[in-house]
Design a protein around this motif. Structure first.
Motif, PDB file in Angstrom:
ATOM      1  N   HIS A 215     -51.464 -50.987  53.098  1.00 22.64           N
ATOM      2  CA  HIS A 215     -50.883 -50.260  54.231  1.00 22.64           C
ATOM      3  C   HIS A 215     -51.196 -48.764  54.170  1.00 22.64           C
ATOM      4  O   HIS A 215     -51.207 -48.086  55.202  1.00 22.64           O
ATOM      5  N   GLU A 216     -51.458 -48.241  52.967  1.00 25.01           N
ATOM      6  CA  GLU A 216     -51.773 -46.823  52.844  1.00 25.01           C
ATOM      7  C   GLU A 216     -53.116 -46.491  53.483  1.00 25.01           C
ATOM      8  O   GLU A 216     -53.390 -45.321  53.783  1.00 25.01           O
ATOM      9  N   ILE A 217     -53.949 -47.490  53.670  1.00 25.64           N
ATOM     10  CA  ILE A 217     -55.239 -47.304  54.332  1.00 25.64           C
ATOM     11  C   ILE A 217     -55.155 -47.752  55.791  1.00 25.64           C
ATOM     12  O   ILE A 217     -55.692 -47.096  56.690  1.00 25.64           O
ATOM     13  N   TRP A 218     -54.467 -48.871  56.040  1.00 16.39           N
ATOM     14  CA  TRP A 218     -54.398 -49.406  57.400  1.00 16.39           C
ATOM     15  C   TRP A 218     -53.562 -48.511  58.324  1.00 16.39           C
ATOM     16  O   TRP A 218     -53.920 -48.342  59.491  1.00 16.39           O
ATOM     17  N   ASN A 219     -52.485 -47.948  57.835  1.00 14.55           N
ATOM     18  CA  ASN A 219     -51.628 -47.117  58.686  1.00 14.55           C
ATOM     19  C   ASN A 219     -52.365 -45.910  59.279  1.00 14.55           C
ATOM     20  O   ASN A 219     -52.247 -45.645  60.485  1.00 14.55           O
ATOM     21  N   PRO A 220     -53.126 -45.139  58.488  1.00  8.11           N
ATOM     22  CA  PRO A 220     -53.892 -44.050  59.107  1.00  8.11           C
ATOM     23  C   PRO A 220     -54.913 -44.557  60.123  1.00  8.11           C
ATOM     24  O   PRO A 220     -55.173 -43.880  61.130  1.00  8.11           O
ATOM     25  N   TYR A 221     -55.469 -45.739  59.864  1.00  2.35           N
ATOM     26  CA  TYR A 221     -56.431 -46.288  60.826  1.00  2.35           C
ATOM     27  C   TYR A 221     -55.745 -46.625  62.159  1.00  2.35           C
ATOM     28  O   TYR A 221     -56.247 -46.256  63.231  1.00  2.35           O
ATOM     29  N   ILE A 222     -54.596 -47.310  62.111  1.00  2.00           N
ATOM     30  CA  ILE A 222     -53.939 -47.674  63.365  1.00  2.00           C
ATOM     31  C   ILE A 222     -53.407 -46.432  64.070  1.00  2.00           C
ATOM     32  O   ILE A 222     -53.352 -46.382  65.308  1.00  2.00           O
ATOM     33  N   ASP A 223     -53.035 -45.411  63.303  1.00  2.00           N
ATOM     34  CA  ASP A 223     -52.611 -44.148  63.926  1.00  2.00           C
ATOM     35  C   ASP A 223     -53.778 -43.510  64.678  1.00  2.00           C
ATOM     36  O   ASP A 223     -53.582 -42.897  65.735  1.00  2.00           O
TER      37      ASP A 223
END
Length: 343
Positions: A215-223
């Motif tokens: 999630h530490e990588i996916w969250n910035p991507y979805i943002d």
């Protein structure tokens, strides 16, 4: 009337002839002794004084320290020239060159060590941070991307991928333009969005099976995708982001509740009229993932906390939301994590 002539006259009695026993108090009387008042000693504690502030090194001390460092560098370099397999000497040389701020020699020392050994996570991050200072030029950015690529080959690191994500997003925001700055053309914007998206997806794919930290990588991507949708709203853009959320909810990750909450906010913002139906649909997926994540969390904590890798629970028993067994690709990805947890 009684005759009082024979009674003794007490008024004329000679008290001198009375014995001391006649004058002593009765035996049962309590003798009271008055003592002097107690002297109370009151001690007033003095407030503790703060420890003395550490004295800064004088210019002379700093100069001597720098001189000692410079004297050690050629000595260690000579030892490595004779035997470059000495790991500790490589580490010591890199540290000394960092202290001396000798950038060119530091770059060479890092390369020489990496030719023989994989660098530690902190050593890679130090190298990356130094390279990012020069990434404003095309040549500097190319060199930084090479270093990220070499670090990826050594071993997997969420911290390094986070650094990569930060670099990509920093570059994007510096080029997309903000209020008060010249806006790029729409063609340039479309090209910038596509290239940034591809760079971010590279990190997302690399970290997808890290159940605990992906999630530490996916969250910035979805943002990033939400920012693009806010800047350039469209039905296709909304459908794309919604599908990304549903796919993410279907992927096993410990922070699935956070993902579900972000999806709820997304729907209430862009499709509030269909909020209830959308949440019911997503909850069917989320419920299975949440159940599997709760079961998996125990094993993830063991992987983090267990100092002996040979005592890890059997990986084949780790559950998956669909088949209750780990996918083959995920299993292959877990073994390196078990090995890396040793170091």
């Amino acid at each position: 009337m009684p005759d009082t002539t024979d009674m003794p006259d007490t008024n004329n009695m000679d008290t001198d002839n009375l014995s001391s026993s006649d004058m002593s108090p009765p035996e049962n009387n309590v003798e009271v002794v008055l003592e002097t008042p107690m002297q109370l000693e009151v001690t007033v504690e003095q407030p503790a004084l703060p420890p003395p502030a550490p004295q800064e090194e004088s210019e002379t001390e700093q100069a001597q320290k720098t001189l000692n460092t410079l004297e050690l560098i050629p000595e260690i370099a000579d030892q490595l020239n004779q035997d470059n397999s000495q790991y500790d000497l490589h580490v010591q040389l890199i540290s000394l060159l960092q202290q001396a701020d000798l950038a060119d020699q530091l770059e060479m020392a890092r390369e020489n060590m990496h030719d023989i050994y994989p660098l530690t996570e902190n050593m890679w991050l130090d190298w990356i941070n130094d390279a990012r200072k020069e990434a404003q030029t095309e040549q500097g950015e190319e060199r930084l991307r090479q270093i990220y690529g070499e670090a990826e080959k050594d071993y997997f690191s969420i911290a390094i991928w986070k650094s990569y994500i930060d670099f990509i997003l920093e570059k994007f925001h510096s080029q997309i333009g903000t209020d008060g700055k010249e806006q790029p053309s729409m063609d340039d914007v479309a090209e910038l969005i596509d290239s940034t998206r591809e760079d971010l997806l590279r990190a997302v794919r690399a970290c997808n099976y890290h159940v605990l930290q992906s999630h530490e990588i996916w969250n910035p991507y979805i943002d990033f995708e939400l920012e693009i949708l806010e800047r350039y709203p469209s039905p296709d853009g909304f459908a794309k982001v919604k599908q990304l959320f549903l796919e993410r909810l279907d992927a096993l990750h410990i922070a699935c509740e956070e993902t579900f909450n972000k999806y709820s906010t997304f729907i209430s913002t862009y499709d509030n009229a269909n909020y209830e139906n959308s949440l019911v649909e997503a909850n069917k997926i989320y419920a299975k993932t949440k159940e599997a994540a709760e079961a998996r969390d125990y094993y993830e904590q063991q992987l983090v906390c267990e100092p002996n890798p040979f005592r890890f629970p059997k990986i084949s028993s780790w559950t998956h939301p669909r088949s209750h067994r780990i996918r083959f690709a995920e299993r292959n990805w877990i073994f390196p994590r078990c090995i890396l947890s040793i170091y």
